[in-house]
Design an enzyme around this catalytic site. Sequence first.
Site, mmCIF file in Angstrom:
data_model
loop_
_atom_site.group_PDB
_atom_site.id
_atom_site.type_symbol
_atom_site.label_atom_id
_atom_site.label_comp_id
_atom_site.label_asym_id
_atom_site.label_seq_id
_atom_site.Cartn_x
_atom_site.Cartn_y
_atom_site.Cartn_z
ATOM 1 N N HIS A 285 52.487 61.778 -102.373
ATOM 2 C CA HIS A 285 52.095 60.371 -102.194
ATOM 3 C C HIS A 285 52.522 59.855 -100.828
ATOM 4 C CE1 HIS A 285 51.713 56.032 -103.511
ATOM 5 N NE2 HIS A 285 52.574 55.932 -102.509
ATOM 6 N N GLU A 286 53.790 59.999 -100.520
ATOM 7 C CA GLU A 286 54.312 59.398 -99.292
ATOM 8 C C GLU A 286 53.729 60.048 -98.039
ATOM 9 O OE1 GLU A 286 55.797 56.700 -99.261
ATOM 10 O OE2 GLU A 286 56.395 56.546 -101.352
ATOM 11 N N HIS B 271 50.361 58.855 -96.908
ATOM 12 C CA HIS B 271 50.309 57.661 -96.061
ATOM 13 C C HIS B 271 50.119 58.067 -94.595
ATOM 14 C CE1 HIS B 271 50.913 54.403 -98.832
ATOM 15 N NE2 HIS B 271 52.051 54.889 -99.292
ATOM 16 N N GLU C 73 47.148 52.558 -100.907
ATOM 17 C CA GLU C 73 48.071 53.019 -101.946
ATOM 18 C C GLU C 73 47.383 53.978 -102.908
ATOM 19 O OE1 GLU C 73 51.321 52.903 -103.251
ATOM 20 O OE2 GLU C 73 51.663 52.528 -101.133
ATOM 21 N N HIS D 228 50.379 47.829 -104.614
ATOM 22 C CA HIS D 228 50.712 48.866 -105.583
ATOM 23 C C HIS D 228 50.017 48.620 -106.917
ATOM 24 C CE1 HIS D 228 54.049 49.126 -102.669
ATOM 25 N NE2 HIS D 228 54.036 50.415 -102.967
#
Length: 538
Positions: A351-352, A355, A375, A439
């Site tokens: 996920h991170e 970004h 997101e 989110h």
Amino acid sequence: MKRKLTAGAVLSATALLAGAIQVAAAPAQAAAPSVAQQRDALIALAGGEAAPVAQALALGGQEKLVVKDAVLDANGDRHLRYERTLGGLPVLGGDLVVHQKANGTITSVDRAFDGRLSLPSLAPALSADKAAGQALGAVRATVGIAADEDEAAISRVDGAGTAQLVVWAADGSPRLAYRTVVTGERADGTPSSQQLVTDAATGAVLSTHEEFQTATGSGKGVHVGSVTLTTTQSGSTYQLKDATRGNQWTGNAASGNALYTDADNVWGNGLASNTQSAAVDAQYGAGATWDFYKNTFGRNGIKNNGVGASSRVHYGNAYVNAFWNDSCFCMTYGDGSGNSNPLTAIDVAGHEMTHGVTSATAGLVYSGESGGLNEATSDIFGTMVEWYANLPGDVPDYLIGEKINIFGNGKPLRYMDKPSKDGSSKDAWYSGVGNVDVHYSSGVANHFFYLLAEGSGAKTINGVSYNSPTSNGSTVTGIGRNKAAAIWYRALTVYMTSTTNYKAARTATLKAASDLYGGTGSTEYKAVAAAWSAVNVN
């Protein structure tokens, strides 16, 4: 001047690209261009075509295009992504993607801003010093606000950098503005680096963007289990550095981010009390993310330039969070409650770091509907990394952050089949969804992706029960997660821009499905349309 290429340079770039395409079909007689050489050639080509493309698009005399990225299809079609400047000033929200045939003919353009870019003057009413001071004051005004009331709230403000004069066009009304970065620390210990855009005439805040993008969570140990790691030997010691994946490495934040080393190349013992165990998780998660993007989409690292990211574990004191930061090109993990629960789950890593992929491609603005899409992109590909890794200790699912147990009751952070099960996320689009925390507004796209991949209704997948509704009462048949992910990735890298909203995301994914699966009559194209309609995006 440095970006301008001679005609010969452009022709050389074109020749290299053509050679790269033909190599697959013809017997190899000479060394084929490497992936890095092909990418460099494509970027050079896009840079060389910036001026003629600007002229073809009838941009104003003060406008210039600066290449950001480029994608080459197997048939030779090109998708050139540009940032725009006006009078030498960066235009925020002025980015565009030019789609060309192999012969350079422009077929279409996707723009973040559709109007004519024109300002009466490029002289600001406010000085840069005053703009920086006003930006600093705006952030200080948020101190003391609880983080669940205002995500921008911080507990300590360090200062503001120099205000940079820019043109703000992201809201459709171009004006002169300043971009300032204000640093500090959030109440939970997360570093804060807020980018503020303020009106150069009034000082009013036009946009705020937290550059440290986080996923709150708490974990209860190491989840990857026994894995193989590629390390680097240096003399008699081994380093937790992987030369096969862009030299990505993991360090110990508690020791000044020092690179992990070991005498016998056996790392950690699976217990959170062992300082190396969290490092194994982080290094493996970074490698799995690298492998997923490379083996699935041919992407060579987060920025597609062959450079690996770094990871830092044991950050802060009982820090219950993890975050990606573009400026250091690094992932950071806290140890969670009581410093005994490192947040190193594999879907958190995917996920991170996604970004970073979004930043390097569409650059979706982290607010409004584009922020929800930002997101959701991380949730989608974080989930896909988890499916790609297919670890026995972390059986793949459509639950977000299920291993980090943030609530202490075993419930995940988010659900893709029915996002509203978390109590805050949105199952479907409505006119005010862009005002919701990103989110939670991400739920619309997460729900779309699940429906596209798996379809609606009740079912059990990998031992997890799902029951995905539709807002229009329709029945959606899924096309499989791999096809769904391919459509989302092409839409992100080829068609989306910084200001893409949900309606534009529908258009982008329909274009992507048509490109990949044989046109508008394909099953995949119809499934994309049906899944968006099922979440009220029409």
